[in-house]
Structure formats: structure tokens, C-alpha cells
Design an enzyme around this catalytic site. Structure first.
Site, PDB file in Angstrom:
ATOM      1  N   LYS A   1      -7.450  96.909  -5.778  1.00 43.08           N
ATOM      2  CA  LYS A   1      -7.905  97.069  -7.160  1.00 43.08           C
ATOM      3  C   LYS A   1      -6.934  96.474  -8.180  1.00 43.08           C
ATOM      4  O   LYS A   1      -7.342  95.873  -9.176  1.00 43.08           O
ATOM      5  CB  LYS A   1      -8.105  98.565  -7.441  1.00 43.08           C
ATOM      6  CG  LYS A   1      -8.713  98.835  -8.803  1.00 43.08           C
ATOM      7  CD  LYS A   1      -9.095 100.297  -8.978  1.00 43.08           C
ATOM      8  CE  LYS A   1      -9.826 100.479 -10.309  1.00 43.08           C
ATOM      9  NZ  LYS A   1     -10.248 101.874 -10.503  1.00 43.08           N
TER      10      LYS A   1
ATOM     11  N   GLU B   1     -25.187  99.367   1.530  1.00 43.04           N
ATOM     12  CA  GLU B   1     -24.421  98.119   1.635  1.00 43.04           C
ATOM     13  C   GLU B   1     -24.882  97.230   2.782  1.00 43.04           C
ATOM     14  O   GLU B   1     -24.750  95.998   2.729  1.00 43.04           O
ATOM     15  CB  GLU B   1     -22.930  98.419   1.789  1.00 43.04           C
ATOM     16  CG  GLU B   1     -22.254  98.930   0.518  1.00 43.04           C
ATOM     17  CD  GLU B   1     -22.352 100.434   0.355  1.00 43.04           C
ATOM     18  OE1 GLU B   1     -23.086 101.083   1.133  1.00 43.04           O
ATOM     19  OE2 GLU B   1     -21.688 100.963  -0.565  1.00 43.04           O
TER      20      GLU B   1
ATOM     21  N   MET C   1     -39.858  98.233  22.738  1.00 41.68           N
ATOM     22  CA  MET C   1     -39.098  97.502  23.755  1.00 41.68           C
ATOM     23  C   MET C   1     -38.365  98.471  24.682  1.00 41.68           C
ATOM     24  O   MET C   1     -38.276  98.248  25.888  1.00 41.68           O
ATOM     25  CB  MET C   1     -38.114  96.541  23.084  1.00 41.68           C
ATOM     26  CG  MET C   1     -37.484  95.557  24.034  1.00 41.68           C
ATOM     27  SD  MET C   1     -38.698  94.530  24.891  1.00 41.68           S
ATOM     28  CE  MET C   1     -38.778  93.096  23.830  1.00 41.68           C
TER      29      MET C   1
ATOM     30  N   PHE D   1      -7.803 107.802  -1.082  1.00 39.19           N
ATOM     31  CA  PHE D   1      -9.241 108.034  -1.191  1.00 39.19           C
ATOM     32  C   PHE D   1     -10.007 106.705  -1.030  1.00 39.19           C
ATOM     33  O   PHE D   1      -9.677 105.716  -1.664  1.00 39.19           O
ATOM     34  CB  PHE D   1      -9.564 108.663  -2.555  1.00 39.19           C
ATOM     35  CG  PHE D   1     -11.045 108.866  -2.772  1.00 39.19           C
ATOM     36  CD1 PHE D   1     -11.773 109.743  -1.981  1.00 39.19           C
ATOM     37  CD2 PHE D   1     -11.714 108.149  -3.753  1.00 39.19           C
ATOM     38  CE1 PHE D   1     -13.133 109.915  -2.168  1.00 39.19           C
ATOM     39  CE2 PHE D   1     -13.080 108.316  -3.951  1.00 39.19           C
ATOM     40  CZ  PHE D   1     -13.803 109.196  -3.152  1.00 39.19           C
ATOM     41  N   GLN D   2     -11.004 106.708  -0.192  1.00 40.50           N
ATOM     42  CA  GLN D   2     -11.824 105.537   0.119  1.00 40.50           C
ATOM     43  C   GLN D   2     -10.999 104.345   0.613  1.00 40.50           C
ATOM     44  O   GLN D   2     -11.284 103.194   0.300  1.00 40.50           O
ATOM     45  CB  GLN D   2     -12.697 105.135  -1.078  1.00 40.50           C
ATOM     46  CG  GLN D   2     -13.777 106.194  -1.361  1.00 40.50           C
ATOM     47  CD  GLN D   2     -14.886 105.702  -2.276  1.00 40.50           C
ATOM     48  OE1 GLN D   2     -14.655 104.856  -3.129  1.00 40.50           O
ATOM     49  NE2 GLN D   2     -16.090 106.244  -2.094  1.00 40.50           N
TER      50      GLN D   2
END
Lengths: 163, 565
Positions: free
Chosen positions: B155, B43, B473, B105-106
Site C-alpha cells: 500500500k 475476485e 461427467m 490484517f489481510q
């Protein structure tokens, strides 16, 4: 210097967390904070007291103004204003102390709003330093519990914070 | 409703990754062809693709990620866009409304997690609000000082069997959000008077010129006045990089002449720049003799770190246009004698140290040579994305950007792993343009899985991996400040990048000698329809110079490993 900043904002879920989050995120300090809806139910009025120099306070007001939910911001300390805070304080009150507390309470124009044989609960309204003075006058020994509302403020005269 | 609103907003591509809470939306995507979905492999890459699209076009990019881990993976990309003020709309799935707060969940509190790194976020409470929220999100993301906006959608707000009236608003009005559209004329007048009286002026511009589409106005004003121009890392391309009046980037790794000019200036015109710590060095020693005019669309950027003498809040384009008219209409001319002396001084600085590096102290290729070759091979015309580290600074210093929106890097947040997905986002929207990702062997491994996305969508970007076998760096700082104790700044067991990219179905090229570089690079860019990964071995001991001395003024710099101002 101590500043009282008044914020008019959308009365929406999450709006308060944006304001509070901003303060911690940008390392600004919050001394007290109060918030409640206004006469227009779609708007909330939030008052925050903070301590900082002019540059910090300028950043605070600018950053608050940037929040999408914030409609208006004013630093009340810039002009003449009135501030009030409510305190309820529960005290041990038995024996000789009962009369003593009552006297002190009268001097500060507090009201005893709850009584038991061994306690008083006193309500006091005023500027924050008056509430501090009352606590000092009591001496800490008799204090059981203190709850303070945080400061709310309003400008003197015809100045208003509205849409 | 979500997909329809995106279509009505004119969105062509969205970048995302499906998951449970977004299945209704993905089903709707499947049943239409107007909004095309690009499936990434992580993502974070979706947000960087959307971000890079925005950087190249000025319009908000769109990412779509599911709840929980999908949303948290997107956070780095959202923060990257936030720090650089990039317009972006990120739609995150959420668990069903009745489950919110129950550790479902999630489930994660995406509003809470994203709050410090978004311009604003929304939670959809009623399905019929979706069109208005989507329009508001784009409006907020693209106007004023741009930034990312998150829309969190439970949802049950997208249940396809439930129908609601749909109307996409053309405009939205918000009483609490009214971006400023022009600057204060009195202030602009005062500023212009100062400009016309300046003896040692510098125009210092940042990302605001790029985002505000004000490059033409900046160029016109600078030419009218014959003032030197320096750009921040985010502002490169805002003024032509090959122009005589351009004195390079300023700041920590800015050019000698830019930093010297800033320090000795009597007037600084700052446009769309925010005086960040990588530019100013110690603010109490910053430009001691200069008056400062600061134009910015965000009042909170003005006098935040450095006090402005003349603040002007407004869009760069409009304010600069007004200044141009005032300069043109003024009887007074810029002070030609003073400016000529000033230019002589600047040219002297330029002669002394302007952008030189040593090529004779090692057999190995210098990273600077690679960037100069890239600039040559692409005629300074490519979109160049970068990751973060030494290669990013070399690209900023040695690629001559003549056009805005071509230099695409994570300037503020410094996000490793940005370069490849950013190149993909650009290539997808500019299929005919040359798109180069300048990266290192450290950064590229932070999102290397996207080589797979490149294959799926046929994205023939050119990846230039400046391989110095160390986190350059970090290593440089360890050399300079920690007696070369290279704590965790090198990687053993680097993969064979050539085999790796071939496994993903792309072309790999290994370049070890400078003599082979030009030929290989030309060949890579000639392969129009293939992704080419160039694994270029460069001198692992090279440092980026100039480098400002910590807590010093603008003019306190290391110019090489042994020379100091």
C-alpha cells in the site's frame, strides 16, 4: 545418473524460491544445492545436483531456462568438469582416538580447525565421494555433527558460464 | 502511477474488487476516465473476465484485486490462465511494506502463493519502479509462450501525497528473457521434406495456433498439402470446423475418425500442441507408426511426454509461413495417390461413426441437439464460452467453429465457474457480437453471483444451461467405472433458475421439449439488450462418446454405452 547443473541468475529477492519451487512442483529431485553472488553482484550462481535419466534432466534444464530470472543454465556433467564440496565434521576425540583421527585426517588431507580436550573439528574439501569416503573411514561412533556445503562445480578448460 | 501506467499501456477495461490495500489506487481510478473499472462480485470472476478478453483478442487482460482474501480468490483464475497460456496481468494489493511478514490484517504471501501458477511475478519495492514493472509485466505476459503475470504492490508504494518522476518505457530489455522469434531453417527444411513424402499424414494443432495468430497459415498449408487436420480442445477454430479436411477434435472425447487417423498415421505435424494426457491416452501406445514433427514456441513442451523426431522451436505463424514457401517452391508434390487412399480410409471412418448420437432411446432432449441448434441459430459465428463437464465436451464436438478466438473454455485446468464471467469479459469488449455461455446446473452455480455484475454493466449474454440434474461427467465416470454408484454427483434442491435470474433482473426461459428449442433460442438471441438464461432440460443419462479407454492407444474407444472399438 547424477548431474551437476549450474545456473546463472538475477540476484533478486525471490529468485531462489522460484528455482527451488520448480523442483518440487515438477517432481524433480534435489541432492544438494548451493548459491551465492558472483563477481558481478547483480548475478548469482547456483549449483544443484540431481539424479535422473536424460529425459528428466533435459526437462529440468528446459524448465529452469524458462524462469524469467534465470540467465543461463548448463549441465556440467555433459563435459569435463571439477566439483568440490566443503565439509566440517565434529568428532569425539579422546584417548587413543585422538591420534587415530589425526592420522585418518592426514590421509584425506583434512585440516583440524578447532580443538578441545575431547573433540576435534575437521575441515575437508573435495568431491562428494571423497567426503563420503572420509566419513566411512571414521566409523560412525565418533561423529558428533556433520555439515556439508553442497556441491559447486566449474567446467574444465576455457569453457565458462557467464553473460 | 499504477493507473497512469495502465492507461499508457492502452488498457481500456480492468476487472476487480476494491479493498484496504488498494484504496489509493481506487481513488486514482475514480479521478480519471481512460481506464474503466468493472466491479465483479467475486475476485475469481475478475480474473476470468480478464482471461476471456485475452482469449478473444490475444492481448493481456487486467485484473485488480486486494491483498489477502482478494488475492487468494484470484488464484483459481490465475491458474486457469496459466494452464492455457493466456496473457494476463493481475495487480494485487499488499499490506504496507513495514508490516510484511508480521501476519498483518489481510496479509498473504502472494508472491509465494502465486509462484507455481504464474509466468512471472513482481513485488514493487520502490514507487518509481512502477512504470517499468508494469511494462515488463505486459511484455512477459504477451510474448513467447504467453501467461499470467502478478504485480504485488504494498500500500505504501501508492501513497498519493508522495510524488516521483514518471516515464513509461516504450520497450523493456531483459537479459534473462529473450523470446524466440523464428524457427531453425534447417529443421524446417527437414520437416518439409517429410511432409512431402508422407503417405498417411495428420496435422494436429492446439491452442498455440490460436494464441500465435497462425490460423491463416495453418489453413493455407493444410490446403496446399491436402492433409487432414485435427484440433485439440484448445485449438478449435484454428482450422475451419466445417471444412472437408477437418476431422474433428482428437483425444479422450475426440472424434472416431480423428483418433483412428492419429493411430494409423505415418507422419504427425504437431503445431502449438503439448501432447497432454487428455490427447495422447497411454504415451507408450501413442501413434506407433508415426514420425513426429513438433512446432512449439516453448522448448520445454517438446519431447516432454512424447519424443519428437523433428523438434522446431519457434512461433507457429513464422514457422508455418516458412513451410508454405518451401512447399510452394518445391519441385516435389505431395503424394496424391497415397493421400487419396488415405482420405478414402478417413471418409470410411467418418461414415462409420462420425459424430452420431441416438435420439430414439428417450423422450428427453439430447444435449447434443441443443449445441447443434446453437450452431445453427448463430450460424457458427458466436463467441461460445463454456464451463467444465459434459456440456463442455458436447459444445466442443458439435459447435462448428470456423474462426479462431471464438471458443473460450478452461481446457487445461478445467475450472468450473469459468463460463459466465468469461462470457461477460467477451461481451464487454464485443458488445455487438452474439456471446453464448454453455453451462450446466452444477458449473453455473459456482459463479452465479455474477448475474448481478451483468445487470450493473448491462451485459446481455445468453446462458444455455444444459440441466441434467447431475454433475454429468462425474456421473458418467461413475457409470463406467464405479458400477453406477453416484457418489455426490447429483444435487437435490436445485434452485428455480427462472425465478433466480428474474430476481437479478434478467429474462429466464424454461425449455423442456425439443420442439420448443429452436423458437426459444431464436427469441433469446433476438432479445439483443437482455441477458437470457435458458434452463434446458436434457437427458440426464446421456454420456459423452467417443471416450478413450483408459491406458489404451488412440484408437481404443467406447463409441456408445455398448459399442467398443
Amino acid at each position: 545418473m547424477r548431474h551437476i547443473i549450474s545456473v546463472l541468475m538475477e540476484n533478486e529477492p525471490g529468485a531462489l524460491s522460484r528455482v527451488v519451487g520448480l523442483f518440487s512442483q515438477r517432481n524433480f529431485n534435489i541432492e544438494s544445492l548451493t548459491v551465492a553472488p558472483t563477481e558481478d553482484a547483480t548475478l548469482s550462481r547456483l549449483t544443484v545436483t540431481t539424479i535422473g535419466n536424460d529425459r528428466v534432466v533435459e526437462q529440468i534444464t528446459k524448465q529452469l531456462n524458462k524462469l524469467i530470472d534465470v540467465v543461463k543454465v548448463v549441465d556440467l556433467s555433459e563435459g569435463e568438469h571439477i566439483e568440490r564440496e566443503v565439509m566440517m565434521i565434529k568428532l569425539k576425540a579422546s584417548g587413543q582416538m585422538r591420534a587415530e583421527i589425526k592420522r585418518t585426517c592426514d590421509i584425506f588431507r583434512g585440516q583440524i580447525i578447532d580443538v578441545t580436550p575431547t573433540t576435534y573439528t575437521v575441515q575437508l574439501v573435495g568431491a562428494s565421494d571423497k567426503l563420503d569416503a572420509f566419513i566411512n573411514a571414521l566409523g560412525s561412533a565418533s561423529i558428533m555433527e556433520v555439515v556439508r556445503s553442497g556441491v559447486c562445480g566449474i567446467a574444465r578448460g576455457e569453457k565458462v558460464l557467464s553473460l | 502511477m499504477v493507473v497512469r501506467a495502465l492507461k499508457d499501456e492502452g488498457v481500456k477495461y480492468i476487472y476487480g474488487y476494491p479493498g484496504g490495500s488498494l484504496l489509493h489506487v481506487y481513488d486514482a481510478l475514480f479521478q480519471q476516465e481512460d481506464v474503466q473499472h468493472v466491479l465483479v462480485r467475486h475476485e475469481q470472476a475478475a480474473t476470468h473476465m480478464a482471461d476471456a478478453y485475452a482469449r478473444a483478442t490475444g492481448k493481456a487482460g487486467v485484473a485488480l484485486v486486494t491483498s489477502g482474501p482478494g488475492a487468494t480468490n484470484a488464484i483459481t483464475g490465475i491458474a486457469t490462465a496459466f494452464t492455457d497460456s493466456i496473457p494476463m496481468v493481475v495487480i494485487t494489493g499488499q499490506v504496507m511494506s513495514h508490516l510484511i511478514g508480521e501476519d498483518a490484517f489481510q496479509e498473504t504471501d502472494m508472491l509465494g502463493i502465486s509462484r507455481p501458477v504464474v509466468k512471472h511475478n513482481f513485488s514493487v519495492q520502490r514507487p518509481e519502479d512502477i512504470p517499468t514493472i508494469v511494462r515488463k509485466a505486459f511484455h512477459i505476459a504477451e510474448s513467447g509462450r504467453p501467461g499470467p503475470v502478478v504485480i504485488d504492490i504494498p500500500k505504501d508504494m501508492t501513497t498519493p501525497t508522495e510524488r516521483y518522476p514518471y516515464e513509461y518505457p516504450k520497450q523493456v530489455k531483459m537479459r534473462s528473457y529473450t523470446p524466440i522469434t523464428r524457427g531453425h531453417s534447417g529443421q524446417i527444411k527437414k520437416a518439409t521434406d517429410l511432409l512431402l513424402n508422407a503417405k498417411r499424414p495428420v496435422i494436429y494443432t492446439g491452442g498455440g495456433v490460436i494464441l500465435g495468430g497462425a490460423s491463416d497459415e495453418l489453413t493455407e498449408l493444410s490446403r496446399l498439402l491436402n492433409f487432414p487436420v485435427t484440433n485439440t480442445l484448445m485449438g478449435l477454430g484454428g482450422f475451419p470446423g466445417t471444412d472437408r479436411q477437418f476431422i474433428g477434435m482428437l483425444g479422450m472425447h475426440g472424434s472416431y475418425e480423428a483418433n483412428m487417423a492419429m493411430h494409423h498415421a505415418d507422419l504427425i505435424l504437431a503445431v502449438g500442441a503439448r501432447f497432454d494426457d487428455r490427447v495422447t491416452n497411454a504415451t507408450d501406445k501413442f501413434c506407433p507408426t508415426a514420425k513426429i514433427i513438433h512446432i512449439d514456441i516453448d522448448p520445454a513442451s517438446i519431447s516432454k511426454t512424447v519424443q519428437a523426431d523433428i523438434p522446431i522451436v519457434g512461433p507457429a505463424k513464422v514457422v508455418l509461413e516458412e513451410m508454405i514457401q518451401l512447399v510452394k517452391g518445391s519441385k516435389k508434390q505431395p503424394d496424391a495417390d497415397a493421400l487419396s487412399a488415405w482420405w478414402q480410409q478417413i471418409d470410411e471412418w467418418r461414415q462409420r461413426h462420425g459424430g452420431r448420437y441416438r435420439t430414439d432411446d428417450s423422450e428427453l432432449m439430447k444435449p447434443q441437439q441443443v449445441i447443434e441448434m446453437l450452431s445453427k441459430v448463430t450460424n457458427g459465428d458466436a463467441f461460445v464460452t463454456s464451463d467444465v463437464g459434459q456440456h463442455q465436451m458436447f459444445a466442443a464436438q458439435y459447435y462448428k467453429f470456423n474462426k479462431p478466438n471464438r471458443w473460450i473454455n478452461s481446457g487445461g485446468l478445467g475450472t468450473m465457474g469459468f463460463g459466465l464471467p468469461a462470457a461477460m469479459g467477451v461481451k464487454m469488449n464485443f458488445p455487438d457480437a452474439d456471446v453464448a455461455c454453455v453451462t450446466g446446473e452444477g458449473s453455473i452455480q459456482m459463479n452465479i453471483q455474477e448475474l448481478s455484475t451483468c445487470k450493473q454493466y448491462d451485459l446481455p449474454v445468453k446462458i444455455l444451461c444444459l440441466n441434467n440434474q447431475s454433475l454429468g461427467m462425474v456421473r458418467q465416470w461413475q457409470d463406467m467405472n464405479y458400477e453406477s454408484r453416484h457418489s455426490q454427483s447429483y444435487m437435490k434442491s436445485l434452485p428455480d433458475f427462472i425465478k433466480l435470474v428474474e430476481a437479478y433482473g434478467h429474462v429466464g426461459m424454461k425449455v423442456d421439449k425439443y420442439a420448443d428449442l429452436e423458437g426459444a433460442m431464436r427469441e433469446a438471441f433476438a432479445l439483443k439488450d437482455r441477458l437470457v438464461f435458458m434452463d434446458i432440460a436434457v437427458d440426464p443419462f446421456e454420456h459423452v462418446y467417443p471416450m478413450q479407454v483408459p491406458r489404451g492407444s488412440m484408437r481404443d474407444m467406447w463409441l456408445s454405452k455398448t459399442e467398443r472399438t
